[in-house]
Each structure stands twice: as C-alpha cells, then as structure tokens.
Design an enzyme around this catalytic site. Structure first.
Site, short mmCIF file in Angstrom:
data_model
loop_
_atom_site.label_atom_id
_atom_site.label_comp_id
_atom_site.label_asym_id
_atom_site.label_seq_id
_atom_site.Cartn_x
_atom_site.Cartn_y
_atom_site.Cartn_z
N SER A 1 -2.50 0.08 -18.68
CA SER A 1 -3.34 -0.31 -17.62
C SER A 1 -3.39 1.34 -17.06
O SER A 1 -4.60 1.73 -16.39
CB SER A 1 -3.35 -1.28 -16.40
OG SER A 1 -3.93 -2.61 -17.12
N HIS B 1 0.77 -1.19 -0.19
CA HIS B 1 -0.03 -0.11 0.13
C HIS B 1 0.92 1.21 0.02
O HIS B 1 0.49 2.52 0.40
CB HIS B 1 -0.78 -0.01 1.43
CG HIS B 1 -1.98 -1.14 1.22
ND1 HIS B 1 -2.44 -1.61 2.30
CD2 HIS B 1 -2.62 -1.69 0.22
CE1 HIS B 1 -3.22 -2.62 1.87
NE2 HIS B 1 -3.50 -2.74 0.73
N ARG C 1 1.95 2.85 -2.35
CA ARG C 1 1.19 3.75 -3.29
C ARG C 1 -0.12 3.30 -3.56
O ARG C 1 -0.33 1.86 -3.60
CB ARG C 1 2.13 3.78 -4.73
CG ARG C 1 3.52 4.26 -4.54
CD ARG C 1 3.15 5.72 -5.45
NE ARG C 1 4.82 5.90 -5.58
CZ ARG C 1 5.28 7.17 -4.74
NH1 ARG C 1 4.78 7.52 -3.95
NH2 ARG C 1 6.53 7.35 -5.35
N LYS D 1 -2.79 -8.96 -6.63
CA LYS D 1 -3.39 -10.04 -7.72
C LYS D 1 -4.34 -10.94 -7.16
O LYS D 1 -4.78 -10.78 -5.85
CB LYS D 1 -2.14 -11.05 -7.86
CG LYS D 1 -2.16 -11.72 -9.00
CD LYS D 1 -1.61 -11.11 -10.23
CE LYS D 1 -1.61 -11.86 -11.55
NZ LYS D 1 -0.68 -10.77 -12.46
P1 NAD Z 1 -3.66 -16.23 -21.57
O1 NAD Z 1 -4.77 -17.17 -20.69
O2 NAD Z 1 -4.29 -15.39 -22.44
O3 NAD Z 1 -2.77 -17.38 -22.39
C1 NAD Z 1 -2.00 -18.41 -21.87
C2 NAD Z 1 -1.90 -19.44 -22.85
O4 NAD Z 1 -0.96 -20.55 -22.47
C3 NAD Z 1 -3.38 -20.07 -23.08
O5 NAD Z 1 -3.39 -20.23 -24.65
C4 NAD Z 1 -3.11 -21.58 -22.75
O6 NAD Z 1 -3.75 -22.64 -23.27
C5 NAD Z 1 -1.48 -21.70 -22.83
N1 NAD Z 1 -0.91 -23.03 -22.05
C6 NAD Z 1 -1.26 -23.33 -20.85
N2 NAD Z 1 -0.54 -24.39 -20.30
C7 NAD Z 1 0.18 -24.51 -21.23
C8 NAD Z 1 1.60 -25.35 -21.47
N3 NAD Z 1 1.63 -26.30 -20.36
N4 NAD Z 1 2.36 -25.26 -22.14
C9 NAD Z 1 2.08 -24.38 -23.32
N5 NAD Z 1 0.94 -23.50 -23.36
C10 NAD Z 1 0.11 -23.50 -22.21
O7 NAD Z 1 -2.90 -15.74 -20.50
P2 NAD Z 1 -2.07 -14.53 -20.61
O8 NAD Z 1 -2.80 -13.20 -20.18
O9 NAD Z 1 -1.30 -14.56 -21.95
O10 NAD Z 1 -0.88 -14.87 -19.61
C11 NAD Z 1 0.08 -15.64 -19.51
C12 NAD Z 1 1.20 -15.33 -18.70
O11 NAD Z 1 1.80 -13.74 -18.83
C13 NAD Z 1 0.77 -15.57 -17.25
O12 NAD Z 1 2.08 -15.74 -16.64
C14 NAD Z 1 0.55 -14.15 -16.78
O13 NAD Z 1 0.56 -13.88 -15.33
C15 NAD Z 1 1.48 -13.46 -17.46
N6 NAD Z 1 1.06 -11.99 -17.69
C16 NAD Z 1 0.00 -11.74 -18.58
C17 NAD Z 1 -0.56 -10.38 -18.59
C18 NAD Z 1 -1.60 -9.74 -19.33
O14 NAD Z 1 -1.71 -8.39 -19.76
N7 NAD Z 1 -2.50 -10.53 -19.71
C19 NAD Z 1 0.65 -9.26 -18.04
C20 NAD Z 1 1.79 -9.58 -17.51
C21 NAD Z 1 2.05 -10.89 -17.20
#
Ligand code: NAD
Length: 484
Positions: free
Chosen positions: A375, A74, A76, A116
C-alpha cells in the site's frame, strides 16, 4: 504438555477485550524499556475516533448504518489502515486494529501512523449496488470530518472489502476534492486501472509466505520444534480462504513446496492429509460458491469446523478473524508454529498456554504487514504520478544487453533466444513491488529475531515486535521534539 485449563489467571485474561489484549502485549514490552511513562502512554493511546450513524435507502426502506474510523497515532502522517465490513465490527475492535497498524508500520519501516475503519454490516446481505451506496455514503462522512485524504488518513482493504470498494472510495473522494492533484492517493488497494499498483491484491499473502520462509530457514528456530529447516513438505492448515488465506496458501504451496492439508471456511472445512491443490480448490469455490464438497478432500461440516484448527500439522495459519485460538482450544492445538495471517487471532490467555507448550508464534504485526508495505508503494506511485519502473526499465535492459554482448564476445559462445530474453528483461512494476516486499519482510524478520535473541527479557517474537515498534515510534517523537 496439557495445561491446566482451570488456571484462574489465564482464565481471567480470556475476558480481556481485543484492545485490552493489545495493550497487555504493549505493556509487556514497555516494561522492558526505559522510556518516560508519559511517552509510553502517548504511544499506546488512540489519538482520534470517529463514530457515525448514517441513513441509506435499502430496498425502499431507510436503514441506519453504523461506521467507525480510528486514527491511533499521528506521530507520522498520513495514518493508514484497512476498512472492514462485518457484523462483529465495533469501536473496541476498530481501536485495537488501529493500534496494531501503528506498530506494524513501525516494524516494517513504513512512515505512517496507524488507523482502521469499519462498517457494521454483513456484506452478504446486500447487493453490489447497495454496497456501493453504503461505501460512498461512509466516504462522504469521512471527507466531512477530515478522516480521509492523501496526507491525512489513507484506507485500504480489509476483511469483507477489496479493490471494488477502494475504487468507490477513490471516486467519491475525487468528486469532492477535484482540485487535489494527489486525490488518487486517498486510498490504496485500488484496481490497477484506477491507480492501483500491480501486486497489491496478493501482497499480504505473499508477505506471509516470505516471513514464514525466512523463519523456517533458521535451524536454531525450527530444530527445537522438532522440524528440519525449509518449507518444503511442511504441513499447513489455513483458516479463512479469503484474500489473505488464499494467496498465502497459494504461495506456500507453489513457491515453497508446503502441503496444504486443510482449509477452513465459515461454512465448514476440507481436509486431505496428502495435500489440497489450492488453485483447484479456488476454482471449485468459484463454480459452486463454497469450498465444501471439493471432490479430492473430505468435507467437514460447519458444526465441526473449528475442531480442524486442532488437527496435527506443522504450521497453523489463521487468516479469518480475531480470537480464533483461545483459552479453550489452545491446549489442544497440535501445530508447532502459529503463523498469524489475521489480526489478533490468538487471545492473550491462549498465547500464554501456547508459549508454555513450546509452540512458536509468528505475530500478526510482523507477518501480515505485506499489505501495508505494498500500500505504501501504491501511495508513493500515486503521489509521484508515475508507474514504478518507468524510468529504469529500458535503461536496465540496455545495460544487460551490453553485459551479455561482452560475455558472448569474451567466451565466443552465443546464448539461445530464451536465455537472452531471460537475462535482458528489465523489471516491471510487479517485479519491483515483489522485490521491495521480499526485502522488507526478510529484514524485518531478522531485526525481530535479533531483538528476541539479544535483548534481556524478550522471550517471544511478539514481545520483540512490540519492543521494535516502541523503539522506533519513541525515536520519531524525539525527532519531533515533543519529548526532550
Ligand atoms: P476476506 O474477507 O478476504 O477473507 C476472510 C475469509 O474468512 C472469508 O473467506 C470468510 O468467509 C472467512 N471466514 C469468516 N469466518 C470464518 C470462520 N469462522 N472460520 C473460517 N473462515 C472464516 O478478509 P481478508 O482481507 O483476507 O482478511 C482476513 C484477516 O486478515 C483479517 O483479520 C484482516 O484484518 C487481516 N488482514 C488483512 C489484510 C489485507 O490486505 N486484506 C492485511 C493484513 C491483515
């Protein structure tokens, strides 16, 4: 070099939980800094966690659903961080991801604390209507406990969620807080028609592209890895073809000229050493429901899926889930650079092995920060109640017009219509968002590289990133007057 995989110390580290792994990285950086112990402890610990179980009627039966929201810091406000839907969701994971958000925001100068949230479900097991019911009910739980609000805690998409879920959250919040003039800013990653900002969907992937491009432009970084500077022609393997993986691969290929040699998904992988067209692969998935059997690549079945991580390439981009590169496969990884698109894809034990082997890691808390940067822009837009660029677009177009007319008068030459249009155009919202993101990723990379090069004991970019984050959060606490 192949590492002795029986090394007991590294093996012990493999048993660390995700949040212990984050704490270990924190401790490595904290040991290099001269702050009071109590201050470092306050920066490290998770401030607030909410665990809830709530009933939802699914196909005539009541199902009890588990959900979490962790506010790590917290220092910020508001706190900021995604909401994920996955069967693997649990408290340790959510707390670890919330901590990463705090450090990430500090690194890219986004004035938020980290948070989160997560719901322990596999979204594939539910219809759209059921997912809506679960999302709205979870939002009500967060509202009741003050774990959501434009000035308190602002969720965003993460694994398993997207603009659709964010729209449900915003709508539920607005129904409960009709007198909050800033209610739309209670969540980011919304569809543009519902208060989102243009460029948010692809922001994390685009930020990853900017980060990798900047790193690869440095001869002193890439030459020791046996690579030439520049992205053009570099071979990339992508794990996870979701929001992060798909957009990152698309920009790396289309803007950077990289070659995507393999894409790994949950049900298998596709491989073509000459390159896979990312847009074509995405179209194939839309039409068939899977990346498998894409006709211009070899299909690798699910059982052998993870071996593709070990294929020869220049850049390995894990963009699925945490702990994908671990103690057992790290000695066999052949990439020269690991670009962490996902959060926590490399375990502590794996990292030790990779660094010993001279593999360069672009850490998650820097590389995937593009989502939270944009964001932040969306939140600013919602708080300001004005589209980005509304005030300056026409002014800039008029200034450009005067400039063009002057150049034409002085040179006696006349521009063609397409040339004139190109020069006159003022920035749209998406142009401003992308330019702000590009500037942020480039500046952050150089800040970390400078720390890595100049601060004693900082041997890798992750430690540099933690040093950078701790320094900034400590400064914020000093400003608050909590720690004299
Ligand atoms: P998403 O759900 O859009 O995509 C994840 C993809 O990974 C899916 O297509 C899924 O089928 C695939 N997947 C699942 N298990 C798998 C495996 N064992 N091997 C290969 N592929 C597999 O999620 P996302 O938003 O792209 O997030 C992915 C990662 O990025 C997460 O760790 C998330 O915390 C991180 N992240 C996301 C954002 C965001 O803006 N969405 C920002 C920062 C970090």
């Amino acid at each position: 070099m192949v590492v002795d995989t029986a090394a007991p110390a590294a093996q012990a580290r493999e048993t660390l939980s995700f949040s212990e792994s984050v704490d270990r990285n924190f401790a490595k950086a904290a040991a290099l800094l001269d702050y009071p112990r109590g201050l470092l402890e306050q920066i490290r610990v998770c401030n607030k966690v909410y665990y809830v179980q709530f009933p939802v009627r699914i196909r005539g039966e009541i199902q009890v659903i588990q959900g979490w929201r962790a506010e790590h810091s917290h220092h910020r406000l508001p706190c900021k961080g995604g909401i994920r839907y996955a069967e693997t969701v649990g408290q340790d994971e959510i707390m670890a991801l919330a901590a990463l958000m705090t450090y990430k925001c500090a690194i890219v100068n986004v004035p938020f604390g980290g948070a989160k949230g997560g719901i322990k479900i596999n979204p594939r097991n539910y219809t759209e209507e059921e997912l809506e019911r679960i999302t709205r009910r979870y939002t009500v739980e967060l509202i009741q406990k003050n774990f959501i609000g434009p000035s308190l805690d602002v969720p965003a998409p993460d694994y398993g969620t997207g603009p659709r879920e964010m729209a449900w959250i915003a709508d539920t919040y607005m129904a409960f807080r009709p007198d909050d003039i800033n209610a739309l800013a209670c969540v980011t990653g919304k569809p543009v028609e519902q208060g989102g900002v243009r460029g948010r969907t692809e922001a994390t992937g685009l930020g990853i592209y900017f980060g990798i491009r900047e790193a690869l432009s440095l001869p002193e970084l890439v030459r020791p890895l046996g690579l030439e500077p520049g992205l053009e022609g570099k071979r990339v393997i992508v794990q996870g073809f979701g929001n992060v993986g798909y957009h990152a691969a698309r920009f790396l290929q289309q803007e950077g000229g990289a070659i995507i040699t393999a894409v790994i998904e949950w049900d298998g992988a596709v491989y073509n050493p000459d390159g896979i067209d990312v847009e074509e692969l995405a179209r194939h998935r839309r039409e068939t429901g899977s990346i498998l059997y894409y006709p211009k690549a070899q299909t690798i079945p699910m059982e052998e899926r993870d071996t593709v991580l070990e294929y020869d390439c220049d850049i390995l981009l894990p963009a699925a889930l945490e702990s994908q590169i671990h103690y057992h496969n790290a000695p066999r990884i052949r990439a020269k650079i690991i670009a962490e698109g996902a959060n926590g894809p490399t375990t502590a034990a794996a990292e030790e092995i990779l660094l010993q082997r001279g593999i360069f890691i672009l850490p998650d808390i820097f590389l995937n920060a593009g989502g939270v940067v944009v964001s932040y822009f969306e939140w600013l837009k919602n708080i300001a109640h004005v589209r980005l660029g509304r005030l300056e677009k026409r002014f800039e177009e008029r200034t450009n017009q005067r400039l063009v007319e002057m150049v034409e008068r002085l040179t006696g030459k006349t521009l063609t219509t397409p040339e004139r249009q190109l020069l006159l155009r003022g920035p749209d919202e998406v142009d401003l968002v992308r330019s702000g993101l590009e500037d942020t990723m480039i500046s952050a990379f150089h800040e970390l590289w400078e720390i890595h090069k100049t601060r004693k004991g900082v041997q890798d970019l992750r430690t540099a990133a933690f040093v950078c984050a701790i320094d900034k959060i400590a400064t914020a606490y000093f400003q608050l007057g909590i720690f004299p």
